[in-house]
Design a protein around this motif. Structure first.
Motif, PDB file in Angstrom:
ATOM      1  N   VAL A   8     -12.883   1.633  38.016  1.00  0.00           N
ATOM      2  CA  VAL A   8     -11.561   2.100  37.578  1.00  0.00           C
ATOM      3  C   VAL A   8     -10.655   2.331  38.791  1.00  0.00           C
ATOM      4  CG1 VAL A   8     -10.348   4.089  36.563  1.00  0.00           C
ATOM      5  CG2 VAL A   8     -12.264   3.027  35.349  1.00  0.00           C
ATOM      6  N   VAL A   9     -11.185   2.985  39.806  1.00  0.00           N
ATOM      7  CA  VAL A   9     -10.394   3.249  41.013  1.00  0.00           C
ATOM      8  C   VAL A   9     -10.019   1.939  41.706  1.00  0.00           C
ATOM      9  CG1 VAL A   9     -10.445   4.287  43.326  1.00  0.00           C
ATOM     10  CG2 VAL A   9     -11.296   5.578  41.352  1.00  0.00           C
ATOM     11  N   VAL A  10     -10.976   1.035  41.849  1.00  0.00           N
ATOM     12  CA  VAL A  10     -10.704  -0.254  42.499  1.00  0.00           C
ATOM     13  C   VAL A  10      -9.678  -1.051  41.690  1.00  0.00           C
ATOM     14  CG1 VAL A  10     -11.713  -2.472  43.192  1.00  0.00           C
ATOM     15  CG2 VAL A  10     -12.920  -0.339  43.694  1.00  0.00           C
ATOM     16  N   ALA A  11      -9.808  -1.066  40.368  1.00  0.00           N
ATOM     17  CA  ALA A  11      -8.864  -1.794  39.525  1.00  0.00           C
ATOM     18  C   ALA A  11      -7.469  -1.191  39.606  1.00  0.00           C
ATOM     19  CB  ALA A  11      -9.359  -1.817  38.076  1.00  0.00           C
ATOM     20  N   THR A  12      -7.380   0.124  39.700  1.00  0.00           N
ATOM     21  CA  THR A  12      -6.083   0.787  39.833  1.00  0.00           C
ATOM     22  C   THR A  12      -5.423   0.418  41.157  1.00  0.00           C
ATOM     23  OG1 THR A  12      -6.800   2.615  38.417  1.00  0.00           O
ATOM     24  CG2 THR A  12      -4.926   3.050  39.866  1.00  0.00           C
ATOM     25  N   ALA A  17      -1.679  -3.325  44.329  1.00  0.00           N
ATOM     26  CA  ALA A  17      -1.537  -4.441  45.268  1.00  0.00           C
ATOM     27  C   ALA A  17      -0.769  -5.590  44.611  1.00  0.00           C
ATOM     28  CB  ALA A  17      -2.914  -4.915  45.742  1.00  0.00           C
ATOM     29  N   VAL A  18      -1.091  -5.866  43.352  1.00  0.00           N
ATOM     30  CA  VAL A  18      -0.347  -6.897  42.615  1.00  0.00           C
ATOM     31  C   VAL A  18       1.123  -6.496  42.514  1.00  0.00           C
ATOM     32  CG1 VAL A  18      -0.043  -8.022  40.363  1.00  0.00           C
ATOM     33  CG2 VAL A  18      -2.345  -7.715  41.311  1.00  0.00           C
ATOM     34  N   GLY A  19       1.372  -5.241  42.174  1.00  0.00           N
ATOM     35  CA  GLY A  19       2.748  -4.748  42.061  1.00  0.00           C
ATOM     36  C   GLY A  19       3.526  -4.851  43.361  1.00  0.00           C
ATOM     37  N   PHE A  20       2.859  -4.560  44.464  1.00  0.00           N
ATOM     38  CA  PHE A  20       3.492  -4.668  45.779  1.00  0.00           C
ATOM     39  C   PHE A  20       3.969  -6.097  46.027  1.00  0.00           C
ATOM     40  CE2 PHE A  20       3.088  -5.797  50.276  1.00  0.00           C
ATOM     41  CZ  PHE A  20       4.012  -4.926  50.832  1.00  0.00           C
ATOM     42  N   LEU A 108      10.156 -11.908  31.683  1.00  0.00           N
ATOM     43  CA  LEU A 108       9.082 -12.676  32.302  1.00  0.00           C
ATOM     44  C   LEU A 108       8.550 -11.994  33.563  1.00  0.00           C
ATOM     45  CD1 LEU A 108      10.470 -16.296  31.848  1.00  0.00           C
ATOM     46  CD2 LEU A 108       8.658 -15.161  30.530  1.00  0.00           C
ATOM     47  N   ILE A 109       9.437 -11.383  34.323  1.00  0.00           N
ATOM     48  CA  ILE A 109       8.990 -10.683  35.539  1.00  0.00           C
ATOM     49  C   ILE A 109       8.170  -9.448  35.166  1.00  0.00           C
ATOM     50  CG2 ILE A 109       9.732  -9.336  37.548  1.00  0.00           C
ATOM     51  CD1 ILE A 109      12.107 -11.327  37.792  1.00  0.00           C
ATOM     52  N   ASP A 110       8.720  -8.578  34.331  1.00  0.00           N
ATOM     53  CA  ASP A 110       8.019  -7.339  33.982  1.00  0.00           C
ATOM     54  C   ASP A 110       6.778  -7.605  33.124  1.00  0.00           C
ATOM     55  OD1 ASP A 110       9.748  -5.668  35.394  1.00  0.00           O
ATOM     56  OD2 ASP A 110      11.046  -5.322  33.663  1.00  0.00           O
ATOM     57  N   GLY A 111       6.932  -8.436  32.111  1.00  0.00           N
ATOM     58  CA  GLY A 111       5.784  -8.769  31.261  1.00  0.00           C
ATOM     59  C   GLY A 111       4.738  -9.571  32.007  1.00  0.00           C
ATOM     60  N   GLY A 112       5.200 -10.456  32.883  1.00  0.00           N
ATOM     61  CA  GLY A 112       4.286 -11.250  33.696  1.00  0.00           C
ATOM     62  C   GLY A 112       3.473 -10.376  34.631  1.00  0.00           C
ATOM     63  N   TYR A 113       4.122  -9.357  35.182  1.00  0.00           N
ATOM     64  CA  TYR A 113       3.393  -8.409  36.046  1.00  0.00           C
ATOM     65  C   TYR A 113       2.270  -7.738  35.260  1.00  0.00           C
ATOM     66  CZ  TYR A 113       2.123  -4.006  38.134  1.00  0.00           C
ATOM     67  OH  TYR A 113       1.392  -2.951  38.596  1.00  0.00           O
ATOM     68  N   MET A 114       2.594  -7.282  34.055  1.00  0.00           N
ATOM     69  CA  MET A 114       1.579  -6.601  33.259  1.00  0.00           C
ATOM     70  C   MET A 114       0.471  -7.563  32.837  1.00  0.00           C
ATOM     71  SD  MET A 114       2.380  -3.510  33.480  1.00  0.00           S
ATOM     72  CE  MET A 114       0.936  -3.029  32.581  1.00  0.00           C
ATOM     73  N   VAL A 120      -6.304  -8.876  36.437  1.00  0.00           N
ATOM     74  CA  VAL A 120      -6.971  -8.307  37.610  1.00  0.00           C
ATOM     75  C   VAL A 120      -7.835  -7.116  37.203  1.00  0.00           C
ATOM     76  CG1 VAL A 120      -6.562  -7.090  39.802  1.00  0.00           C
ATOM     77  CG2 VAL A 120      -5.281  -9.179  39.264  1.00  0.00           C
ATOM     78  N   MET A 121      -7.295  -6.243  36.364  1.00  0.00           N
ATOM     79  CA  MET A 121      -8.078  -5.092  35.901  1.00  0.00           C
ATOM     80  C   MET A 121      -9.332  -5.554  35.166  1.00  0.00           C
ATOM     81  SD  MET A 121      -5.366  -2.370  34.413  1.00  0.00           S
ATOM     82  CE  MET A 121      -4.339  -1.377  35.463  1.00  0.00           C
TER      83      MET A 121
END
Length: 129
Positions: A8-12, A17-20, A108-114, A120-121
């Motif tokens: 959980v910690v690693v996935a968070t 990192a993806v968000g950055f 697409l940017i916001d939904g694509g990020y999620m 990744v999670m």
């Protein structure tokens, strides 16, 4: 339900990192323009609060995601679960965007990020869980 806390910690952290990358070099400028972010607005923001709440919500999201996974999950099936969760979130962003009449690119940017974050999670939770 057993939560793999290290995963959980690693996935968070991986989500951040993806968000950055996503809201930085990849789509940061376009996203800022689409939401009307200015340097003045950015300087006025309480970034400790912004990041603190974002980290807390990402952690809760990751814990909930981990709780959805069955006991026997590997990296591949975790990725598959991530794709489903990400697609659900992307659709939810799309519905809201229709009513808010926001630009498709913002959705697409916001939904694509999620979507990518969910992949990744799922991958991390599956590989480490």
């Amino acid at each position: 339900m057993s939560i793999p806390w290290l995963a959980v910690v690693v996935a968070t952290v991986a989500a951040f990192a993806v968000g950055f990358l996503w809201y930085g070099p990849l789509f940061g400028k376009t996203w800022s323009n689409l939401i009307g972010m200015t340097d003045e607005k950015r300087k006025k923001a309480n970034m400790g609060q912004v990041f603190g709440i974002a980290i807390a919500l990402t952690l809760v999201m990751t814990i909930l995601f981990a709780g959805l996974l069955p006991g026997e999950v590997d990296a591949t099936s975790g990725l598959q679960y991530g794709a489903v969760v990400g697609a659900i979130i992307l659709c939810a962003f799309g519905i809201n965007a229709q009513f808010a009449q926001t630009p498709l690119m913002l959705t697409l940017i916001d939904g694509g990020y999620m979507f990518v974050t969910s992949l990744v999670m799922g991958l991390v939770l599956g590989a480490m869980g």
